[in-house]
Design a protein around this motif. Structure first.
Motif, PDB file in Angstrom:
ATOM      1  N   ILE A  31       0.867  -1.176   0.000  1.00 63.74           N
ATOM      2  CA  ILE A  31       0.000   0.000   0.000  1.00 63.74           C
ATOM      3  C   ILE A  31       0.904   1.227   0.000  1.00 63.74           C
ATOM      4  O   ILE A  31       1.870   1.281   0.748  1.00 63.74           O
ATOM      5  N   ASN A  34       0.931   7.138   1.392  1.00 63.00           N
ATOM      6  CA  ASN A  34      -0.175   8.040   1.664  1.00 63.00           C
ATOM      7  C   ASN A  34      -1.397   7.287   2.184  1.00 63.00           C
ATOM      8  O   ASN A  34      -2.058   7.710   3.142  1.00 63.00           O
ATOM      9  N   ASN A  35      -1.713   6.158   1.557  1.00 62.80           N
ATOM     10  CA  ASN A  35      -2.850   5.347   2.001  1.00 62.80           C
ATOM     11  C   ASN A  35      -2.607   4.760   3.377  1.00 62.80           C
ATOM     12  O   ASN A  35      -3.531   4.631   4.191  1.00 62.80           O
ATOM     13  N   LYS A  38      -3.369   7.394   5.887  1.00 61.51           N
ATOM     14  CA  LYS A  38      -4.819   7.579   6.005  1.00 61.51           C
ATOM     15  C   LYS A  38      -5.437   6.469   6.843  1.00 61.51           C
ATOM     16  O   LYS A  38      -6.298   6.715   7.693  1.00 61.51           O
TER      17      LYS A  38
END
Length: 327
Positions: A31, A34-35, A38
């Motif tokens: 992943i 950035n994800n 989050k």
């Protein structure tokens, strides 16, 4: 009011189960960064939301003695954690910890502080002391700073020292005006801070450690359940299905936020996670004041004011230091 509380508890159950499921299925590899961040933020918010909403659950069981609720909290937390350990292939981490006598002794000590904290929180909520619990978890970060200075040789920065002194002043105001220490608040903050200090010095997988701590409490809980709990609800075979489900839900209330917190800590820096920690006591404060109508004496409000100011200074200083280090 009872119907409203049960409805809120049902919503809390649905939310916690969804978050718990999310924690199980969230991918941890392949992943983009950035994800990952989050997902870390989502898990952090979910953890502190559930901690903040926990009084709603315990209030639905206020007719049950705190010691009996504590028994269910330990039993079903142990069961849920064991299932989670096997489901996520963490059993080796548990076994490697079990063969270290020194670590087991320290986990036994930490289990005592954790168990005390769990029980006191249940008692506080069901005896209309949610405001005291809220204050305790507001104070907790400042306790952590003080313990770090005393036991970990951490030096306090100037504004950290100011924050701690403001918190002390806030507590002293309550002592002078009410003539008593906020025992519940200090005991909750102190027990959880000491628990955190012990765990910080142990190089143990967080989930494996929590399972072992719960397992340390489990025999005591079972013996207490069999020999000392003598109430109309102690025999689950005679209870309604809804009540038994509420008892079992104690395991989710305990472990779901911890699993989300662990997931957040993997993806975010601890300083970032720390900025979400005030969600929990803030929700408790709102619930106690506006929903459960706990009296907020002027002296107690002044104490909260000093603690809030201390936390603003502490958070601002932490953010400033974090930005410097990041640069």
């Amino acid at each position: 009011m009872r119907l409203i509380e049960i409805d809120l508890s049902s919503q809390y159950l649905n939310f916690a189960c969804c978050v718990l499921t999310f924690t199980f299925i969230t991918p941890e590899t392949n992943i983009v960064q950035n994800n990952e961040q989050k997902l870390g933020v989502v898990n952090a918010i979910a953890a502190y939301l559930m901690w903040g909403l926990a009084p709603i659950y315990f209030k639905t069981l206020e007719s049950v003695n705190a010691d009996e609720i504590m028994v269910h909290r330990v039993v079903w937390s142990s069961v849920l954690l064991l299932l989670f350990v096997f489901a996520t292939a963490r059993i080796r981490a548990v076994i490697s910890t079990l063969v270290q006598p020194g670590v087991l002794i320290k986990l036994t000590i930490s289990a005592c502080f954790l168990g005390f904290n769990w029980f006191l929180f249940i008692w506080a909520v069901n005896n209309d002391h949610i405001l005291d619990a809220s204050l305790g978890y507001y104070i907790n970060p400042l306790f952590n700073v003080a313990l770090g200075m005393v036991f970990l040789n951490e030096r306090l920065r100037k504004w950290q020292l100011v924050a701690v002194l403001l918190a002390v002043i806030g507590v002293l105001i309550q002592v002078v005006t009410l003539g008593e220490l906020p025992i519940i608040s200090l005991a909750l903050a102190g027990s959880f801070a000491i628990y955190g200090l012990i765990r910080k010095k142990l190089q143990v997988n967080s989930i494996a450690g929590l399972l072992i701590e719960s397992s340390v409490m489990l025999p005591i809980a079972l013996l207490y359940w069999l020999w000392f709990v003598n109430s109309s609800t102690s025999n689950m075979a005679e209870n309604s299905l809804s009540l038994n489900l509420l008892f079992v839900f104690a395991g989710i209330v305990t472990t779901a936020p911890l699993l989300c917190f662990t997931a957040a800590a993997k993806r975010l820096t601890l300083s970032t996670v720390g900025f979400f920690q005030y969600i929990g006591p803030s929700i408790m404060f709102v619930l106690a004041t506006f929903y459960y109508d706990e009296p907020l004496e002027p002296s107690k409000l002044v104490t909260f004011g000093f603690i809030w100011l201390a936390l603003v200074i502490y958070s601002a200083d932490s953010m400033k230091t974090y930005r410097k280090l990041k640069v």
